[in-house]
Design an enzyme around this catalytic site. Structure first.
Site, PDB file in Angstrom:
ATOM      1  N   HIS A   1       0.813  -1.211   0.000  1.00 45.27           N
ATOM      2  CA  HIS A   1       0.000   0.000   0.000  1.00 45.27           C
ATOM      3  C   HIS A   1       0.850   1.266   0.000  1.00 45.27           C
ATOM      4  CE1 HIS A   1      -3.113  -2.813   0.847  1.00 45.27           C
ATOM      5  NE2 HIS A   1      -2.762  -3.006   2.106  1.00 45.27           N
TER       6      HIS A   1
ATOM      7  N   HIS B   1      -6.621  -4.384  -0.915  1.00 50.01           N
ATOM      8  CA  HIS B   1      -5.883  -5.642  -0.932  1.00 50.01           C
ATOM      9  C   HIS B   1      -6.153  -6.407  -2.226  1.00 50.01           C
ATOM     10  CE1 HIS B   1      -6.036  -4.833   3.470  1.00 50.01           C
ATOM     11  NE2 HIS B   1      -4.772  -5.216   3.361  1.00 50.01           N
TER      12      HIS B   1
END
Length: 581
Positions: free
Chosen positions: A56, A218
């Site tokens: 991320h 995700h």
């Protein structure tokens, strides 16, 4: 991105690389793995600790340092950190009044952070938690898990970092973080999945022209798949969904446009402009607008929008200084100021020239409209061809210029190739734009201005003049694999017509014959090794691919034939067939 992760300890290697790039800010503890700020603000009474799965970035690690986080615990790609990482990192950085844990609402993260919190309390370290749950797509009454935590985490961590530097207590920080979360919502879309680090293939597939609406960071699929709308329509839909979900409050908002890893700055800033306009339409004031990649999903091609209703004092917290690897924009839009209008082309254009009568021909407008239809039909084909031999922008450049010409004709009365000439010469960049502008400018001189068809002689003279001008400017000749390879044969075909009769439905069909010559010339470029333009850089890789610019010229002469010789033009190939290899 996922193609180049080290096979051994990729997250540790990335952590070490970040510390090497920012030696005065970040240090790494390798066992267990966590990163800590080297120089926290001495005024802090509470440490801030966060973390989550890797992939991320720059989320969490980018906000490590003064004005941000004291420690970050990275898990493996898309996997929660272990509770031992969180516990030991928190114990190492705890201040006099303890630790605040910032947690994204995912099951693994919540469990491991809560276990770490229990261990800290057992050691006598005060601890509290802020749970970030901003994702609109997972807002369901049937879910026991609740909304996911996504890009609003950036806003939460920045505001908490500034408040911690001002000496806020543990209870004050928890209360602030909880309020920021409550007043934030996010939603994300994707056109392509992230690359799987293990298979190096997309994690899921989407049909061309489809989007997943409501994807997670995700790499989770969206809550629904939709046909890809125009970007301004998509931004409007996302904005409306966010505002319908946000609680009532201040009309001052922070707007974050976040890339998911493979979305360019160009796209993100364009989206931020559209978002700003939508918010203003809804009576809101975007005091802060941020665009960039802040919470990625590896290399997913998509973006998210986050809106936060701002309370009193939050803007000051946002603009507080930081010393972190990631520098967030801190400029705030003053009340009453607005961004430049999205399209001020008309305002900039000189009094165009209230079109001269010679430019206002009914037949010329028919040519313009038909060419616009043809270019729109083959834009994607031209883009694919240009991607094989150049930078892939030709289809968009050509279609964008033609659309501008149509708008110009609607607004000013300039018609036909005169409108094309002004649009391409004044507003279309790159190499092809100005060159096509020269072509259209000379062809415009052949229009008689009385609603009649141009004469063959005038068209022949104009095409030859355009070819000469393009040669003077860029040096291109027949055989160089450029638009000239289609233009010169068409000019020569027109010049060979005896007497220069008007271009109508004559037995010899001079425009259809010229279009055929242009088509042969354009297709012949597939056998040439390019000597001009970007295609010349790829050498033999360009062989077998016809030049997109030459095809666009062939399509222009095909359009002239369709308008002025409709019966004879039926023998010409369809535009889609001509531009497909």
């Amino acid at each position: 991105m996922s193609y180049f992760l080290p096979e051994s300890a990729p997250v540790l290697m990335a952590a070490r690389g970040l510390a090497l790039a920012h030696p005065g800010i970040v240090e790494v503890n390798s066992a267990p793995l966590y990163l800590r700020a080297r120089a926290a603000d001495p005024g802090r009474r509470v440490a801030l600790v966060s973390g989550g799965g890797s992939g991320h970035e720059p989320l969490h690690t980018g906000l490590l340092g003064r004005g941000g986080l004291d420690a970050v615990c990275p898990g493996e790609v898309f996997a929660s950190p272990h509770n031992r990482q969180i516990y030991e990192a928190s114990a190492a950085v705890a201040k006099s009044e303890g630790v605040l844990l910032v947690v994204k609402n995912y099951t693994g993260d919540v469990i491991n952070f809560q276990i770490a919190a229990e261990r800290l309390r057992h050691d006598g370290i005060p601890v509290a938690t802020v749970l970030v749950d901003d994702d609109l797509a997972t807002d369901s009454a049937d879910s026991a898990t609740g909304r996911r935590g996504t890009a609003a985490t950036v806003v939460v961590e920045k505001l908490l970092g500034a408040a911690a530097d001002r000496g806020a207590s543990l209870a004050e920080l928890q209360e602030l973080g909880t309020r920021v979360v409550a007043q934030s919502r996010s939603v994300a879309v994707a056109a392509r999945a992230q690359t799987s680090p293990t298979t190096t293939a997309p994690a899921f597939t989407l049909e061309p022209g489809d989007l997943d609406y409501g994807v997670g960071i995700h790499g989770e699929r969206g809550t629904r798949t939709i046909a890809r709308p125009a970007v301004d329509d998509l931004v409007r839909r996302m904005t409306d969904d966010l505002l319908d979900s946000l609680p009532e409050g201040s009309d001052e908002v922070l707007a974050l446009v976040n890339g998911l890893g493979a979305t360019t700055e160009l796209e993100l800033h364009a989206v931020s402009s559209l978002l700003h306009d939508r918010l203003v339409e809804r009576g809101l004031r975007p005091a802060v607008t941020i665009a960039g990649t802040y919470t990625a999903a590896l290399d997913m091609a998509g973006f998210s929008l986050t809106l936060t209703r701002l309370d009193e004092g939050w803007v000051d917290l946002w603009t507080a200084p930081t010393e972190t690897p990631l520098t967030l924009p801190r400029t705030v839009r003053a009340a009453g100021t607005e961004a430049a209008p999205a399209d001020d082309t008309t305002a900039r254009r000189p009094a165009a020239a209230t079109a001269p009568a010679a430019a206002r021909t009914p037949s010329g407008r028919i040519v313009l409209d038909r060419y616009a239809e043809v270019v729109a039909q083959v834009r994607d084909n031209l883009t694919k061809l240009d991607q094989l031999v150049g930078d892939g922008d030709f289809g968009d450049n050509l279609s964008g210029g033609v659309r501008r010409a149509v708008r110009l004709a609607d607004e000013t009365g300039i018609e036909g190739t005169a409108a094309l000439a002004e649009a391409f010469l004044n507003d279309v960049g790159g190499t092809s734009g100005p060159l096509f502008g020269l072509l259209f400018k000379d062809l415009a001189s052949a229009e008689p201005g009385d609603g009649q068809a141009p004469s063959v002689a005038a068209l022949a003279e104009a095409a030859a003049a355009a070819s000469a001008a393009i040669n003077r400017v860029g040096g291109a000749r027949v055989g160089d694999c450029t638009l000239v390879d289609a233009l010169v044969p068409a000019a020569e075909s027109l010049a060979a017509v005896p007497g220069g009769e008007p271009a109508g439905e004559l037995a010899e069909a001079p425009l259809t014959t010229a279009a055929q010559a242009a088509i042969r010339g354009a297709l012949s470029t597939a056998s040439l090794r390019p000597r001009r333009g970007r295609a010349s850089y790829v050498g033999d890789h360009a062989i077998g691919v016809p030049d997109p610019g030459a095809l666009a010229v062939a399509l222009l002469f095909t359009t002239l034939a369709e308008v002025y010789e409709p019966t004879w033009a039926t023998r010409l190939p369809a535009p889609g067939h001509l531009t497909t290899i």
